[in-house]
Design a protein around this motif. Structure first.
Motif, short mmCIF file in Angstrom:
data_model
loop_
_atom_site.label_atom_id
_atom_site.label_comp_id
_atom_site.label_asym_id
_atom_site.label_seq_id
_atom_site.Cartn_x
_atom_site.Cartn_y
_atom_site.Cartn_z
N ARG A 185 -5.84 -58.23 61.57
CA ARG A 185 -6.89 -57.22 61.46
C ARG A 185 -7.21 -56.93 59.99
O ARG A 185 -8.37 -56.66 59.64
CB ARG A 185 -6.45 -55.96 62.20
CG ARG A 185 -6.31 -56.23 63.69
CD ARG A 185 -5.71 -55.10 64.47
NE ARG A 185 -6.69 -54.04 64.74
CZ ARG A 185 -6.50 -53.08 65.62
NH1 ARG A 185 -5.38 -53.05 66.34
NH2 ARG A 185 -7.40 -52.16 65.81
N GLU A 194 -9.52 -59.69 59.12
CA GLU A 194 -10.85 -59.47 59.70
C GLU A 194 -11.67 -58.51 58.84
O GLU A 194 -12.87 -58.74 58.63
CB GLU A 194 -10.70 -58.89 61.11
CG GLU A 194 -10.24 -59.90 62.15
CD GLU A 194 -10.03 -59.26 63.52
OE1 GLU A 194 -9.83 -60.01 64.49
OE2 GLU A 194 -10.07 -58.01 63.61
N ILE A 195 -11.03 -57.43 58.36
CA ILE A 195 -11.74 -56.48 57.50
C ILE A 195 -12.15 -57.16 56.20
O ILE A 195 -13.27 -57.00 55.72
CB ILE A 195 -10.86 -55.25 57.23
CG1 ILE A 195 -10.68 -54.45 58.53
CG2 ILE A 195 -11.46 -54.37 56.14
CD1 ILE A 195 -9.65 -53.34 58.44
N THR A 200 -19.63 -53.50 60.07
CA THR A 200 -18.59 -54.16 60.87
C THR A 200 -17.22 -53.82 60.33
O THR A 200 -16.29 -53.52 61.10
CB THR A 200 -18.80 -55.68 60.83
OG1 THR A 200 -20.06 -56.01 61.41
CG2 THR A 200 -17.69 -56.40 61.60
N LEU A 230 -14.19 -51.91 62.40
CA LEU A 230 -12.86 -52.50 62.50
C LEU A 230 -11.80 -51.54 61.96
O LEU A 230 -10.73 -51.39 62.54
CB LEU A 230 -12.81 -53.81 61.72
CG LEU A 230 -13.59 -54.99 62.29
CD1 LEU A 230 -13.64 -56.13 61.28
CD2 LEU A 230 -12.98 -55.47 63.60
N ARG A 281 -11.00 -48.49 64.39
CA ARG A 281 -10.12 -48.87 65.48
C ARG A 281 -8.71 -49.16 64.98
O ARG A 281 -7.71 -48.82 65.64
CB ARG A 281 -10.69 -50.09 66.22
CG ARG A 281 -11.97 -49.79 66.99
CD ARG A 281 -12.26 -50.88 68.01
NE ARG A 281 -12.54 -52.16 67.39
CZ ARG A 281 -13.75 -52.57 67.02
NH1 ARG A 281 -14.81 -51.78 67.20
NH2 ARG A 281 -13.93 -53.76 66.48
N TYR A 282 -8.64 -49.78 63.84
CA TYR A 282 -7.36 -50.11 63.20
C TYR A 282 -6.55 -48.84 62.97
O TYR A 282 -5.37 -48.76 63.34
CB TYR A 282 -7.70 -50.80 61.88
CG TYR A 282 -6.57 -51.22 60.98
CD1 TYR A 282 -6.40 -52.58 60.66
CD2 TYR A 282 -5.71 -50.32 60.38
CE1 TYR A 282 -5.41 -53.00 59.80
CE2 TYR A 282 -4.70 -50.72 59.52
CZ TYR A 282 -4.57 -52.06 59.23
OH TYR A 282 -3.57 -52.47 58.38
#
Length: 239
Positions: free
Chosen positions: A192, A195-196, A207, A211, A214-215
């Motif tokens: 994750r 992803e960030i 986006t 992310l 939620r993280y």
């Protein structure tokens, strides 16, 4: 004083050079704060004036002022007739830490200017975390994760925000010590973090923020659960 806690104090002598020629309480506090943030001083560790002062080569008065500063930052706690301890957090502390993180970190991402962004610090932290995971070093993964979020906040280019989050993330590390299975906590967040990073590389701030929200929600729930399981443990009794 035995085990990891004792080692964390004894090897403070390695940091004596950081004090320079003017051994100030602020510099002592910086060293101890960094030790907490790196996970080298665990919650419940008793900080003996003789042991810490001797390791750093500073006066008792200087050390007491440093303790006072870190007590104000909620990293240490003074127990009457028992001494000074690294603080043990509870569920309310965790909720407040994550509330602050959400306000600050998400605002930083939302407020970024036009890409490209200066992401070297984030990329280094992601790489360090992945390398530590391959070595099965989950303390190292935790440290890399702290560095990731410090680098994220640093994108704001604000010394005030950096200073605020330095203390908040040091408190977070105290909470992470309460997790009994660090691999289970940290392993999912390695991907994750990347992803960030990749969203920011692509210039996709929206986006990246989604992310991140939620993280932080998922991380808060996991850490709060760990704190709930250790509620009521007094300072000085944790291994």
């Amino acid at each position: 004083m035995t085990g990891r806690a004792g080692t964390g104090i004894r090897d403070l002598a390695e940091d004596r050079a950081l004090l320079g020629r003017t051994s100030t309480a602020e510099r002592v506090a910086d060293i101890l704060r960094a030790r907490v943030a790196e996970g080298r001083l665990a919650p419940g560790t008793r900080l003996s004036e003789d042991a810490v002062g001797g390791a750093l080569g500073v006066s008792r008065n200087t050390l007491r002022e440093a303790f006072r500063l870190l007590t104000h930052e909620r990293l240490l706690v003074h127990e009457l007739n028992r001494g000074v301890f690294v603080r043990v957090l509870d569920a309310d502390d965790v909720a407040d830490i994550y509330r602050t993180r959400g306000l600050v970190e998400c605002a930083v991402v939302r407020g970024l200017g036009r890409p490209p962004f200066a992401l070297d610090g984030l990329a280094d932290a992601v790489a360090a975390g992945e390398s530590a995971a391959r070595a099965d070093d989950w303390d190292g993964v935790s440290t890399a994760n702290i560095h990731f979020h410090r680098a994220l906040v640093a994108l704001a280019g604000s010394a005030r925000t950096d200073e605020l989050m330095r203390g908040v993330l040091a408190e977070l590390r105290l909470a992470l010590h309460l997790v009994d299975d660090p691999r289970a906590l940290h392993e999912p967040f390695l991907a994750r973090n990347r992803e960030i990073l990749e969203a920011l590389r692509a210039g996709e701030r929206g986006t990246a923020e989604r992310l991140l929200v939620r993280y932080l929600d998922d991380s808060r729930a996991r850490v709060a659960d760990a704190c709930a399981r250790t509620a009521g443990t007094p300072p000085g009794t944790r291994p």
